[in-house]
Design an enzyme around this catalytic site. Sequence first.
Site, PDB file in Angstrom:
ATOM      1  N   THR A 112       0.845  -1.203   0.000  1.00 48.98           N
ATOM      2  CA  THR A 112       0.000   0.000   0.000  1.00 48.98           C
ATOM      3  C   THR A 112       0.877   1.249   0.000  1.00 48.98           C
ATOM      4  OG1 THR A 112      -1.665  -1.240   1.204  1.00 48.98           O
ATOM      5  CG2 THR A 112      -1.822   1.133   1.341  1.00 48.98           C
TER       6      THR A 112
ATOM      7  N   THR B  85      -4.295   1.530  -2.622  1.00 51.06           N
ATOM      8  CA  THR B  85      -3.552   0.277  -2.699  1.00 51.06           C
ATOM      9  C   THR B  85      -3.997  -0.598  -3.867  1.00 51.06           C
ATOM     10  OG1 THR B  85      -2.948  -1.675  -1.387  1.00 51.06           O
ATOM     11  CG2 THR B  85      -5.206  -0.910  -1.187  1.00 51.06           C
TER      12      THR B  85
ATOM     13  N   SER C  40      -7.273  -2.307   6.730  1.00 55.40           N
ATOM     14  CA  SER C  40      -6.538  -1.743   7.861  1.00 55.40           C
ATOM     15  C   SER C  40      -6.076  -0.320   7.586  1.00 55.40           C
ATOM     16  CB  SER C  40      -5.305  -2.610   8.170  1.00 55.40           C
ATOM     17  OG  SER C  40      -5.684  -3.896   8.582  1.00 55.40           O
TER      18      SER C  40
END
Length: 577
Positions: free
Chosen positions: A375, A393, A447
């Site tokens: 990412t 990403t 995340s």
Amino acid sequence: MISSRLLVTLLSFVLPLAGRGAAEVVTTTRGMVVAAEPLAAEAGAAVLRSGGNAVDAAVATALTLAVTYPRAGNLGGGGFMLVRMADGTAKAIDFRETAPAGATRNMYVDAAGQVVEGLSTQGYLASGVPGTVAGLALARQRFGSGKLSWSDLVEPARLHAEKGFTVSPVFAEDLRASADLLVANPTARRIFLREGRYYEGGETFKQPELAATLARLQAEGPGEFYAGRTAVLIADDMAAHGGIITRKDLADYRPVERAVLRGRYRGYDLLTMPPPSSGGIALLQMLSMLEPRDVSSLAPTGAEKIHLFAEVMRRAYADRAEFLGDPDFTAIPVSALLDRDYLARRAGTIDEKRATPSSEIKGGPLPAKPESMETTHFSVMDAAGNAVSCTYTLNGLYGSGVVASGTGVLLNNEMDDFSAKPGAANAYGLVQGEANAVHPHQRPLSSMTPTIVLRSGKVVIVTGSPGGATIINTVLLIITNVIDHGMTPVDAVEGKRFNQQWLPDEITHEPDFASAETMAALRAKGHNLRVRKLYSNEPTRWAGSQGSAETIMVDPVTGVRTGVPDPRRPETTASAE
């Protein structure tokens, strides 16, 4: 029509840039961009110089990264953008990929119910419907200055794709390290590996097919990606190779504007990403559990601090696995998860002398899996005080390894962020629950944690990071380094990092993150310690590092902005207006 001033600036950076050294910290009272690659950071800064605002600059930066930083920068992926305007308006732009309409819950398991290795990470079935182009367009439409056209903002990327840029030693090493992935797709093999004649530092890297795609986006607008020739090329290539993304999937894709998740920590206000990011909730949970503790009295790399943080991390990640997913498909108990009484009870189970085994909190031990640094994150602030924190990403390094034929567009392998089999670990060792099972049109849990911190209504930190499962904890450490330990911007970003994500039950850490005595004390408390490892296709120069937090910090008194490119990545750059 692109402005002459912006065009001159861009052309000066299309020429090969040889011998780029380590990036320096930049200070200014005006605008800046901090990004993982110099040409992209400069493209954004040039937009600021031409009268664009932070959102305009973010769009140009992201599009340019798709050309100059193809390991993670993308048109064929997705992500999150957090926007905070100088007037106080704040929004979260969710342009996360979605599962195609033909996706099924068990598409990555065999007849025996076991996950088929590689099916959700490599090749055509690994890709979700890309959201980046639509998300950037929405951000510009809602919050751009209006002084620069969509075509203006695409132009830096198109120029670098058409004219080419100098291959740095870092990029050359990157491509060699990813050869096993890229060689499997004929188009990727031709573009990035030249059929085995690997690029060397100093050569020029051109991408004519990607330049043509960007030219179509300029001429026809962002919708071309989803309903024009580009969409046809992507869908046809999918159909020819067993993929399931269709023209209708692309035409139906929509980014989502979401309410920012807000929290407070020791007098600072935090703006962060709501679900389907798990990052914002987990970050606010951890800060809430830490707030009653006197963190400032603990040595930043001492056993007491690391133990406390690891236990807080462990509890937040356990909740992540159990409750979080796409809020458009699953009821997420956000208020309950952030309830201070609930978090006080969670924190009350922390034993200062003993590590709590993760099996006592939830679930059981699973084998450790390495993490990718795929990412990328960038931070932008303009002279007026508008700020953007953006993380986007392809998921894995170079995504699925597939370039859609005729487009030059690398496609993501974001489907691995779903629970291929609820209760099993994904490529980052993260265990996911039923809320994140594969479902048509659903966004996978993430995340990514773009975050903006305010003090007395003024922006003081703009940050975020790549790093898969570690992203949330990297952001936590930077924020607490500043607020609790009073570190300078440079020290806060450069400080050693560690990660505890519930399962596997261990603290992974950067080399030399603490003294031998501290590590012995942590082991005595019951912590399992392991130096970080990365994927086999990760360049060795980054082995053991955690994240790359491209950060802007602002002195609330003087207004001076400090751009800190994370030194863990060799080409990160801060570029000022």
